[in-house]
Design a protein around this motif. Structure first.
Motif, PDB file in Angstrom:
ATOM      1  N   ALA A 261       0.796  -1.230  -0.133  1.00 43.12           N
ATOM      2  CA  ALA A 261       0.017   0.046   0.041  1.00 43.12           C
ATOM      3  C   ALA A 261       0.998   1.201   0.109  1.00 43.12           C
ATOM      4  CB  ALA A 261      -0.797   0.117   1.139  1.00 43.12           C
ATOM      5  N   GLU A 262       2.169   1.125  -0.417  1.00 41.66           N
ATOM      6  CA  GLU A 262       3.068   2.275  -0.535  1.00 41.66           C
ATOM      7  C   GLU A 262       3.095   2.951  -1.867  1.00 41.66           C
ATOM      8  OE1 GLU A 262       7.293   3.209   1.978  1.00 41.66           O
ATOM      9  OE2 GLU A 262       7.336   1.521   0.450  1.00 41.66           O
ATOM     10  N   SER A 263       2.800   4.223  -1.897  1.00 38.11           N
ATOM     11  CA  SER A 263       2.675   4.866  -3.018  1.00 38.11           C
ATOM     12  C   SER A 263       4.078   5.217  -3.664  1.00 38.11           C
ATOM     13  CB  SER A 263       1.989   6.288  -3.248  1.00 38.11           C
ATOM     14  OG  SER A 263       2.718   7.161  -2.287  1.00 38.11           O
ATOM     15  N   PRO A 264       4.291   5.380  -5.009  1.00 41.41           N
ATOM     16  CA  PRO A 264       5.814   5.577  -5.566  1.00 41.41           C
ATOM     17  C   PRO A 264       6.336   6.860  -4.644  1.00 41.41           C
ATOM     18  CG  PRO A 264       4.266   5.280  -7.024  1.00 41.41           C
ATOM     19  CD  PRO A 264       3.369   5.040  -5.755  1.00 41.41           C
ATOM     20  N   ASP A 265       5.809   7.961  -4.403  1.00 42.08           N
ATOM     21  CA  ASP A 265       6.453   9.068  -3.786  1.00 42.08           C
ATOM     22  C   ASP A 265       6.549   8.628  -2.302  1.00 42.08           C
ATOM     23  OD1 ASP A 265       6.000  10.736  -5.859  1.00 42.08           O
ATOM     24  OD2 ASP A 265       4.203  11.621  -5.511  1.00 42.08           O
ATOM     25  N   GLU A 266       5.631   8.003  -1.615  1.00 41.32           N
ATOM     26  CA  GLU A 266       6.038   7.398  -0.281  1.00 41.32           C
ATOM     27  C   GLU A 266       7.364   6.630  -0.248  1.00 41.32           C
ATOM     28  OE1 GLU A 266       1.531   7.714   1.419  1.00 41.32           O
ATOM     29  OE2 GLU A 266       2.151   5.824   0.748  1.00 41.32           O
ATOM     30  N   HIS A 267       7.182   5.708  -1.097  1.00 36.22           N
ATOM     31  CA  HIS A 267       8.315   4.599  -1.130  1.00 36.22           C
ATOM     32  C   HIS A 267       9.632   5.611  -1.337  1.00 36.22           C
ATOM     33  CE1 HIS A 267      10.575   1.277  -4.057  1.00 36.22           C
ATOM     34  NE2 HIS A 267      10.863   1.446  -2.634  1.00 36.22           N
ATOM     35  N   PHE A 268       9.677   6.461  -2.447  1.00 32.98           N
ATOM     36  CA  PHE A 268      10.936   7.252  -2.812  1.00 32.98           C
ATOM     37  C   PHE A 268      11.261   8.029  -1.440  1.00 32.98           C
ATOM     38  CE2 PHE A 268      12.741  11.447  -3.857  1.00 32.98           C
ATOM     39  CZ  PHE A 268      13.859  11.024  -4.094  1.00 32.98           C
ATOM     40  N   GLU A 269      10.399   8.504  -0.796  1.00 39.90           N
ATOM     41  CA  GLU A 269      10.842   9.607   0.445  1.00 39.90           C
ATOM     42  C   GLU A 269      11.253   8.660   1.622  1.00 39.90           C
ATOM     43  OE1 GLU A 269      11.532  13.234   2.337  1.00 39.90           O
ATOM     44  OE2 GLU A 269      11.022  12.539   0.178  1.00 39.90           O
ATOM     45  N   ARG A 270      10.706   7.304   1.804  1.00 39.59           N
ATOM     46  CA  ARG A 270      11.390   6.737   2.845  1.00 39.59           C
ATOM     47  C   ARG A 270      12.778   5.914   2.485  1.00 39.59           C
ATOM     48  NH1 ARG A 270      11.719   1.467   3.114  1.00 39.59           N
ATOM     49  NH2 ARG A 270      10.082   1.082   1.238  1.00 39.59           N
ATOM     50  N   VAL A 271      12.732   5.605   1.098  1.00 35.44           N
ATOM     51  CA  VAL A 271      14.200   5.108   0.952  1.00 35.44           C
ATOM     52  C   VAL A 271      15.363   6.103   0.691  1.00 35.44           C
ATOM     53  CG1 VAL A 271      15.604   4.169  -1.260  1.00 35.44           C
ATOM     54  CG2 VAL A 271      13.213   3.278  -0.799  1.00 35.44           C
ATOM     55  N   ARG A 272      14.781   7.545   0.627  1.00 37.35           N
ATOM     56  CA  ARG A 272      15.837   8.502   0.410  1.00 37.35           C
ATOM     57  C   ARG A 272      16.118   8.922   1.818  1.00 37.35           C
ATOM     58  NH1 ARG A 272      15.862  13.720   1.612  1.00 37.35           N
ATOM     59  NH2 ARG A 272      13.722  13.646   1.946  1.00 37.35           N
ATOM     60  N   LEU A 273      15.308   8.838   2.633  1.00 37.00           N
ATOM     61  CA  LEU A 273      15.757   8.990   4.348  1.00 37.00           C
ATOM     62  C   LEU A 273      16.419   8.032   4.649  1.00 37.00           C
ATOM     63  CD1 LEU A 273      12.249  10.807   5.458  1.00 37.00           C
ATOM     64  CD2 LEU A 273      14.651  11.741   5.038  1.00 37.00           C
ATOM     65  N   MET A 274      16.363   6.725   4.524  1.00 41.92           N
ATOM     66  CA  MET A 274      16.799   5.627   5.032  1.00 41.92           C
ATOM     67  C   MET A 274      18.253   5.510   4.425  1.00 41.92           C
ATOM     68  SD  MET A 274      15.104   3.733   7.292  1.00 41.92           S
ATOM     69  CE  MET A 274      16.027   2.026   7.091  1.00 41.92           C
ATOM     70  N   ALA A 275      18.408   5.981   3.205  1.00 41.99           N
ATOM     71  CA  ALA A 275      19.693   6.048   2.565  1.00 41.99           C
ATOM     72  C   ALA A 275      20.708   7.275   3.318  1.00 41.99           C
ATOM     73  CB  ALA A 275      19.505   6.251   1.250  1.00 41.99           C
ATOM     74  N   ALA A 276      20.032   8.298   3.416  1.00 41.46           N
ATOM     75  CA  ALA A 276      20.631   9.482   4.175  1.00 41.46           C
ATOM     76  C   ALA A 276      21.264   8.861   5.637  1.00 41.46           C
ATOM     77  CB  ALA A 276      20.046  10.701   4.244  1.00 41.46           C
ATOM     78  N   PHE A 277      20.287   8.227   6.307  1.00 42.97           N
ATOM     79  CA  PHE A 277      20.788   7.577   7.545  1.00 42.97           C
ATOM     80  C   PHE A 277      21.604   6.782   7.656  1.00 42.97           C
ATOM     81  CE2 PHE A 277      20.260   4.411  10.881  1.00 42.97           C
ATOM     82  CZ  PHE A 277      20.396   5.163  11.791  1.00 42.97           C
ATOM     83  N   TRP A 278      21.810   5.658   6.769  1.00 43.82           N
ATOM     84  CA  TRP A 278      22.808   4.672   6.740  1.00 43.82           C
ATOM     85  C   TRP A 278      24.044   5.314   6.166  1.00 43.82           C
ATOM     86  CZ3 TRP A 278      22.437   0.853   9.812  1.00 43.82           C
ATOM     87  CH2 TRP A 278      21.321   0.492   9.890  1.00 43.82           C
ATOM     88  N   GLN A 279      24.194   6.458   5.523  1.00 42.65           N
ATOM     89  CA  GLN A 279      25.407   7.200   5.020  1.00 42.65           C
ATOM     90  C   GLN A 279      25.846   8.188   6.016  1.00 42.65           C
ATOM     91  OE1 GLN A 279      24.215   8.216   1.197  1.00 42.65           O
ATOM     92  NE2 GLN A 279      23.691   6.211   0.291  1.00 42.65           N
ATOM     93  N   GLY A 280      24.923   8.234   7.167  1.00 38.77           N
ATOM     94  CA  GLY A 280      25.506   9.242   8.155  1.00 38.77           C
ATOM     95  C   GLY A 280      25.033  10.628   7.867  1.00 38.77           C
ATOM     96  N   ASP A 281      24.170  10.894   6.795  1.00 41.75           N
ATOM     97  CA  ASP A 281      23.906  12.132   6.491  1.00 41.75           C
ATOM     98  C   ASP A 281      22.582  12.945   7.136  1.00 41.75           C
ATOM     99  OD1 ASP A 281      26.215  12.272   4.767  1.00 41.75           O
ATOM    100  OD2 ASP A 281      24.893  11.602   2.906  1.00 41.75           O
ATOM    101  N   ALA A 282      21.951  12.115   7.675  1.00 45.94           N
ATOM    102  CA  ALA A 282      20.676  12.494   8.377  1.00 45.94           C
ATOM    103  C   ALA A 282      20.097  11.746   9.614  1.00 45.94           C
ATOM    104  CB  ALA A 282      19.460  12.758   7.544  1.00 45.94           C
ATOM    105  N   PRO A 283      19.595  12.132  10.646  1.00 46.43           N
ATOM    106  CA  PRO A 283      19.038  11.164  11.666  1.00 46.43           C
ATOM    107  C   PRO A 283      17.780  10.423  11.042  1.00 46.43           C
ATOM    108  CG  PRO A 283      18.119  13.671  11.982  1.00 46.43           C
ATOM    109  CD  PRO A 283      19.396  13.706  10.853  1.00 46.43           C
ATOM    110  N   LEU A 284      17.427   9.186  11.729  1.00 45.76           N
ATOM    111  CA  LEU A 284      16.342   8.467  11.354  1.00 45.76           C
ATOM    112  C   LEU A 284      15.045   9.134  11.725  1.00 45.76           C
ATOM    113  CD1 LEU A 284      15.327   5.945   9.550  1.00 45.76           C
ATOM    114  CD2 LEU A 284      15.737   4.577  11.712  1.00 45.76           C
TER     115      LEU A 284
END
Length: 284
Positions: A261-284
């Motif tokens: 039930a995840e929309s393409p925009d919701e999917h993208f935003e979640r992955v973008r935030l997760m990638a930033a977190f794992w790369q140390g660029d943003a808090p989760l």
């Protein structure tokens, strides 16, 4: 129309005193381009991408050649395989090559920064669809100095005459950009723009990837993934390309997968935030 139609067209255009030219897809016709370069004078050809914002893609971009003989062996070889979509033919006023090239340079880059794209005018399928949908009164602004064009239209040869050849400004809202495109044409455009982005922003990483695997296969697979996820916005494509370039042979980690039930925009935003977190660029 018979297979001899384009040859008859060439003979007729030359009889009328017009110059003959071929708009050639240099990317897929490198061998033919090199052969024509060896047999052409410097005033008989121009690179369309040269001296433009995309000059770095000039080697893969279209070239326009004028030629003197309707029976030119390189042209005949192209005419024998129209389904390879090598480009199209045009007739011009004598000495009109620079004017034609400048005409298309002015129409080459479409859209606004940072979401610009390249218009694939040199693709016979793009030309055919535009001329099919445009009203006749829009032909001059589209074809510019070309007197007549001859092109493969999927199942047969066709030609279109320009009612008023000349030099025209680009309209504020070009009708040819409102013509619907096929999925194949859309993918070709995405491939070209993705390659342009990587060469401009990540040339060293892209060169390293090319040493390890076929970059075109990788690029198409990455864009196929974007299409499957319905990530078509420029920022989504750039994010996916950049992230995959960091680990081109690895399988994406689990958080990249679409949730129920995840929309393409919701999917993208979640992955973008997760990638930033794992790369140390943003808090989760």
């Amino acid at each position: 129309m018979t297979r001899s139609f384009p040859h008859q067209w060439l003979i007729e255009q030359q009889r009328l005193g017009h110059a003959l030219c071929v708009v050639l897809d240099s990317e897929n016709e490198h061998h033919t381009r090199q052969a024509m370069l060896k047999n052409s004078r410097p005033d008989q050809y121009l690179s369309v991408y040269g001296q433009t914002l995309v000059a770095d893609l000039a080697d893969a971009g279209p070239f326009v050649f004028t030629f003197d003989r309707p029976g030119d062996e390189h042209i005949n070889e192209l005419l024998n395989r129209p389904d390879s979509h090598w480009g199209w033919l045009a007739s011009l006023p004598k000495g009109g090559l620079p004017t034609l090239v400048e005409h298309w340079r002015e129409r080459l880059v479409i859209g606004e920064r940072p979401h610009q794209a390249l218009y694939r005018f040199h693709d016979n399928r793009v030309l055919a669809r535009a001329l099919k949908h445009l009203p006749v009164e829009a032909y001059p602004a589209y074809l510019g100095p070309a007197i007549s064009v001859c092109y493969w239209q999927g199942t047969r040869w066709s030609s279109t005459y320009n009612p008023a050849p000349g030099t025209y400004p680009v309209p504020d809202f070009p009708l040819w950009l409102q013509v619907p495109v096929t999925p194949q044409q859309a993918m070709q455009t995405r491939l070209l723009n993705a390659r342009r982005f990587l060469l401009a922003e990540h040339v060293l990483a892209f060169a390293t990837l090319a040493e390890q695997q076929d970059p075109e296969v990788w690029l198409r697979a990455t864009l196929d993934q974007a299409e499957a996820w319905h990530w078509q916005a420029p920022e989504q494509l750039e994010f996916l390309l950049t992230q995959r370039l960091q680990a081109p042979t690895d399988t994406p980690v689990s958080y990249w997968q679409v949730r129920p039930a995840e929309s393409p925009d919701e999917h993208f935003e979640r992955v973008r935030l997760m990638a930033a977190f794992w790369q140390g660029d943003a808090p989760l």
